[in-house]
Design a protein around this motif. Structure first.
Motif, mmCIF file in Angstrom:
data_model
loop_
_atom_site.group_PDB
_atom_site.id
_atom_site.type_symbol
_atom_site.label_atom_id
_atom_site.label_comp_id
_atom_site.label_asym_id
_atom_site.label_seq_id
_atom_site.Cartn_x
_atom_site.Cartn_y
_atom_site.Cartn_z
ATOM 1 N N TYR A 153 64.718 44.155 15.150
ATOM 2 C CA TYR A 153 63.439 43.279 15.252
ATOM 3 C C TYR A 153 62.235 44.067 15.439
ATOM 4 C CZ TYR A 153 64.288 43.015 20.471
ATOM 5 O OH TYR A 153 64.530 43.119 21.586
ATOM 6 N N LEU A 154 62.481 45.007 15.937
ATOM 7 C CA LEU A 154 60.999 45.870 16.199
ATOM 8 C C LEU A 154 60.621 46.813 15.075
ATOM 9 C CD1 LEU A 154 61.276 46.412 20.021
ATOM 10 C CD2 LEU A 154 59.840 44.695 18.907
ATOM 11 N N THR A 155 61.767 46.884 14.232
ATOM 12 C CA THR A 155 61.229 47.867 13.179
ATOM 13 C C THR A 155 61.262 47.362 11.599
ATOM 14 O OG1 THR A 155 63.727 48.530 12.883
ATOM 15 C CG2 THR A 155 62.306 49.724 14.408
ATOM 16 N N LEU A 159 59.041 38.940 7.012
ATOM 17 C CA LEU A 159 59.604 38.397 5.718
ATOM 18 C C LEU A 159 60.944 38.904 5.154
ATOM 19 C CD1 LEU A 159 56.493 38.370 3.612
ATOM 20 C CD2 LEU A 159 57.794 36.104 4.507
ATOM 21 N N SER A 160 61.114 40.171 5.417
ATOM 22 C CA SER A 160 62.400 40.872 5.055
ATOM 23 C C SER A 160 63.485 40.302 5.904
ATOM 24 C CB SER A 160 62.312 42.304 5.124
ATOM 25 O OG SER A 160 61.376 42.849 4.179
ATOM 26 N N ALA A 161 63.198 40.258 7.251
ATOM 27 C CA ALA A 161 64.243 39.797 8.148
ATOM 28 C C ALA A 161 64.886 38.450 7.902
ATOM 29 C CB ALA A 161 63.803 39.976 9.645
ATOM 30 N N SER A 162 63.722 37.551 7.602
ATOM 31 C CA SER A 162 63.900 36.126 7.325
ATOM 32 C C SER A 162 64.664 35.766 6.104
ATOM 33 C CB SER A 162 62.629 35.508 7.269
ATOM 34 O OG SER A 162 62.845 33.975 6.698
ATOM 35 N N ARG A 163 64.333 36.554 5.044
ATOM 36 C CA ARG A 163 64.702 36.416 3.729
ATOM 37 C C ARG A 163 66.341 37.215 3.832
ATOM 38 N NH1 ARG A 163 59.732 38.212 0.170
ATOM 39 N NH2 ARG A 163 58.227 36.379 0.206
ATOM 40 N N GLY A 164 66.588 38.523 4.478
ATOM 41 C CA GLY A 164 67.706 39.007 4.301
ATOM 42 C C GLY A 164 68.875 38.126 5.316
ATOM 43 N N PHE A 165 68.334 37.378 6.372
ATOM 44 C CA PHE A 165 69.327 36.568 7.182
ATOM 45 C C PHE A 165 69.725 35.435 6.060
ATOM 46 C CE2 PHE A 165 70.080 32.922 10.000
ATOM 47 C CZ PHE A 165 70.828 33.424 10.580
ATOM 48 N N THR A 166 68.688 34.828 5.457
ATOM 49 C CA THR A 166 69.290 33.627 4.728
ATOM 50 C C THR A 166 70.271 33.971 3.567
ATOM 51 O OG1 THR A 166 67.007 32.617 4.885
ATOM 52 C CG2 THR A 166 68.280 31.862 3.124
ATOM 53 N N ALA A 191 68.672 41.961 12.775
ATOM 54 C CA ALA A 191 67.006 41.747 13.412
ATOM 55 C C ALA A 191 66.636 40.272 13.446
ATOM 56 C CB ALA A 191 66.131 42.426 12.307
ATOM 57 N N TRP A 192 67.272 39.434 12.563
ATOM 58 C CA TRP A 192 66.811 38.036 12.819
ATOM 59 C C TRP A 192 67.693 37.283 13.801
ATOM 60 C CZ3 TRP A 192 62.725 35.403 11.037
ATOM 61 C CH2 TRP A 192 62.651 34.441 11.164
ATOM 62 N N SER A 193 68.823 37.625 13.848
ATOM 63 C CA SER A 193 69.999 37.199 14.713
ATOM 64 C C SER A 193 69.589 37.622 16.191
ATOM 65 C CB SER A 193 71.279 37.602 14.355
ATOM 66 O OG SER A 193 71.545 37.239 13.310
ATOM 67 N N ASN A 194 69.043 38.918 16.533
ATOM 68 C CA ASN A 194 69.097 39.166 17.945
ATOM 69 C C ASN A 194 67.585 39.119 18.324
ATOM 70 O OD1 ASN A 194 71.688 40.144 17.793
ATOM 71 N ND2 ASN A 194 71.161 42.291 16.908
ATOM 72 N N ALA A 195 66.509 39.013 17.373
ATOM 73 C CA ALA A 195 65.122 38.578 17.845
ATOM 74 C C ALA A 195 65.082 37.559 18.951
ATOM 75 C CB ALA A 195 64.314 38.391 16.920
ATOM 76 N N PRO A 196 64.273 37.944 19.686
ATOM 77 C CA PRO A 196 63.860 36.896 20.758
ATOM 78 C C PRO A 196 63.079 35.679 20.151
ATOM 79 C CG PRO A 196 62.465 38.593 21.281
ATOM 80 C CD PRO A 196 63.598 39.000 20.324
ATOM 81 N N ILE A 201 59.783 30.359 17.399
ATOM 82 C CA ILE A 201 59.300 31.211 16.457
ATOM 83 C C ILE A 201 60.071 32.534 16.735
ATOM 84 C CG2 ILE A 201 57.559 32.823 15.432
ATOM 85 C CD1 ILE A 201 55.400 30.422 16.010
ATOM 86 N N LYS A 202 60.850 33.233 15.758
ATOM 87 C CA LYS A 202 61.356 34.452 16.115
ATOM 88 C C LYS A 202 60.214 35.743 16.085
ATOM 89 C CE LYS A 202 65.941 33.752 15.556
ATOM 90 N NZ LYS A 202 66.946 34.009 16.419
ATOM 91 N N LEU A 203 60.471 36.462 16.954
ATOM 92 C CA LEU A 203 59.638 37.739 17.268
ATOM 93 C C LEU A 203 60.128 38.928 16.554
ATOM 94 C CD1 LEU A 203 58.576 37.315 21.002
ATOM 95 C CD2 LEU A 203 57.396 36.390 19.073
ATOM 96 N N VAL A 204 59.790 38.887 15.363
ATOM 97 C CA VAL A 204 60.289 40.088 14.474
ATOM 98 C C VAL A 204 58.903 40.749 14.070
ATOM 99 C CG1 VAL A 204 61.485 40.997 12.248
ATOM 100 C CG2 VAL A 204 62.421 38.773 13.811
ATOM 101 N N ALA A 205 58.824 41.981 14.156
ATOM 102 C CA ALA A 205 57.672 42.587 14.066
ATOM 103 C C ALA A 205 57.900 44.163 13.874
ATOM 104 C CB ALA A 205 56.379 42.529 14.848
#
Length: 578
Positions: A153-155, A159-166, A191-196, A201-205
């Motif tokens: 989730y830090l790399t 958008l990629s994390a959100s769409r990939g999770f879906t 990334a989406w599952s483990n993000a705080p 709001i998911k902190l993915v960046a």
């Protein structure tokens, strides 16, 4: 209404631009440091051109077009070559920072200049978002290779994390196992599952993308000499690695992989237009250095053309080596150069390539982060942006505020945006700039006579298009009919309604403009090279699809709003004419 039209088409004459240039050898008192020579400019060009395009997007282009993608590199280089000659003439005649913005101001007038200045934001700053994201991908891969892992989730961008999770969630619900899915989807899901989560709001960046942008912005901020030395070193390193890749890879080429040469036909080759053109973006960035060159009239034209030739030769050879080492349909990966060596069990070479990609993309970031502030500086000096954008740091002699803003414009979206969307937007924006520069040469043909009394510089070789262009058009239509007649018949079909027809609009517009330019060439004896540059770049724009056109037009509409809110009212040329 007539006065309004006169205002938005008011031109800053070449004579006035050159008067600014010759005023104490400084541009309107900015006192930038003149330190760049021909080798530095060629290095800047190579630094800008050889980057994310060759280290990442060449893979998808090769997967779609096969070995025939090497021809697309040649075709795109020719299209860029026409544009480079036009840029070279402007850079030689009007050696002022601002690139296509300045050239449009001298040829088309203020409104078109503003549009192209706003459009260049897509090439430089937004293009750098894509480069920062690609740099981050390679950087994290190298860290993992040496046993240093970072949380997904830090790399990864949001958008990629959100769409990939879906997408993964859907496939898991259908009974598929996570380990059976592609690695990039697994990473997005984790990334989406483990993000705080904070406030829902998911902190993915993408933190590495942020870090490299901050570092490069600082380097550009502290001065041109530091930027020059860094760019020269980075270019030397990546040229050594590319030559190593070609030399070693040549021993592993299986010529059977080159047959069929174009497995998906012309349409398959052209699918790589966006990716291949993205690999050429950058030669025009040389023109933004005009006020920091020791001899801009002589060196700028030479540097643009030399950088384009060197990079084209390397690209074509590299494409043939890649498609010869492994079957073309295996190259749809994010790191094709590293992949082909892993595929032939040369993991050490794969590691060298991954490290060199980090170097290559850092140099692209450097040149574009250098170019964007100088375009804003030129727009600010004309009153179209606030005065602070042209403020020069008293110690570092750089446009300090414009540089910092450029850093923010790149760094913040790089945390959250998707690579593909950014790449296509950058390509269409750059092609539009090339179209206007080529068109500007046609407009300036008569005005150049005025400039020749002040400065005799590089000129685009004149070839009369009166008969040549119509013959080329007829020949092209015959070739298309012979080799792609079915597609031409399908295009003329009206089946599918609006949903189908809207995708034909870009090509339809191109055909209308091509017909108009053919008639004008016959009637007015236009110069062939700028006409061909205009038409080839316009055709490449049609290959980018209606979705990209819609976003591009929306971006230009936003720019027009800003112009009439601020630029139109504060234009120095407008105030001078009152």
């Amino acid at each position: 209404m007539r006065k309004f039209l006169q205002n938005i088409t008011r031109r800053k004459s070449g004579t006035a631009l050159l008067a600014d240039y010759y005023l104490d050898d400084n541009i309107q008192g900015t006192n930038l440091v003149r330190t760049l020579r021909l080798k530095d400019l060629v290095s800047f060009g190579i630094a800008a051109i050889i980057g994310a395009g060759i280290f990442s997007t060449i893979g998808n282009a090769s997967a779609a077009g096969g070995p025939g993608v090497s021809l697309l590199f040649i075709f795109t280089a020719i299209a860029c070559g026409f544009s480079a000659l036009c840029y070279a003439q402007f850079a030689s005649s009007i050696p002022v920072s601002g690139s296509a913005y300045t050239y449009a101001y001298a040829s088309f007038g203020e409104l078109v200049a503003w549009i192209i200045g706003w459009d260049l934001l897509m090439e430089y700053a937004i293009g750098n978002i894509a480069v920062a994201i690609s740099w981050s991908d390679y950087f994290t891969a190298v860290l993992q290779g040496v046993g240093i892992g970072m949380p997904e989730y830090l790399t990864m961008d949001f958008l990629s994390a959100s769409r990939g999770f879906t997408e993964v969630s859907t496939q898991l619900a259908q009974g598929k196992a996570l380990t059976d899915l592609p690695s990039y989807l697994q990473e997005a899901y984790l990334a989406w599952s483990n993000a705080p989560t904070i406030a829902g709001i998911k902190l993915v960046a993408d933190i590495p993308a942020l870090g490299i942008t901050v570092l490069i912005t600082y380097l550009v901020y502290v001065g041109i000499k530091e930027s020059k030395r860094t760019a020269n070193l980075l270019v030397l390193l990546k040229l050594i690695v590319i030559l190593l890749v070609i030399t070693v890879g040549a021993f592993y080429v299986n010529t059977d992989n080159w047959s069929p040469f174009a497995p998906n036909g012309i349409s398959g080759i052209l699918k790589g237009v966006s990716a291949v053109f993205f690999a050429y973006i950058g030669f025009d960035a040389i023109s933004t250095t005009a006020e920091e060159c020791e001899n801009p009239q002589r060196d700028l034209p030479r540097a643009m053309i030399l950088a384009l030739i060197i990079c084209t030769v390397l690209y074509v050879i590299l494409a043939l080596v890649l498609t010869g080492m492994v079957p073309y349909n295996e190259l749809a990966v994010g790191d094709p150069l590293a992949y082909v060596f892993s595929r032939v069990n040369l993991d050490a070479m794969a590691g060298i390539v991954a490290v060199s990609a980090i170097v290559a993309m850092a140099s692209v970031l450097l040149v574009f982060q250098y170019g964007q502030p100088r375009i804003w500086m030129s727009m600010s000096r004309d009153g179209l942006l606030p005065k602070i954008f042209s403020s020069i740091h008293p110690k570092h002699k750089t446009p300090w505020f414009a540089t910092i803003v450029t850093g923010f414009v790149v760094a913040v979206p790089a945390l959250f945006m998707n690579l593909t969307e950014v790449t296509d937007l950058t390509s269409i924006g750059t092609l539009f700039a090339f179209v206007l520069v080529c068109g500007g040469i046609l407009v300036m043909e008569e005005k150049q006579k005025q400039l020749e009394t002040i400065h005799k510089g590089f000129r685009v070789p004149y070839i009369n298009a009166r008969y040549t262009l119509p013959l080329l058009m007829i020949g092209l239509l015959i070739i298309l009919y012979i080799y792609n007649g079915e597609a031409m018949t399908t295009y003329l079909s009206t089946e599918g309604g609006w949903e189908e027809f809207q995708h034909k609009l870009p090509l339809l517009g191109f055909m209308i403009i091509a017909a108009i330019m053919t008639v004008l060439s016959f009637v007015k004896n236009l110069s062939l090279i700028p006409v061909l540059g205009l038409l080839t770049n316009l055709y490449l724009m049609t290959e980018l699809g209606i979705t990209n056109w819609t976003r591009f037009l929306g971006w230009l509409a936003l720019g027009l709003i800003l112009y009439f809110v601020y630029g139109y009212r504060n234009s120095k040329l407008g105030k001078h004419q009152l």
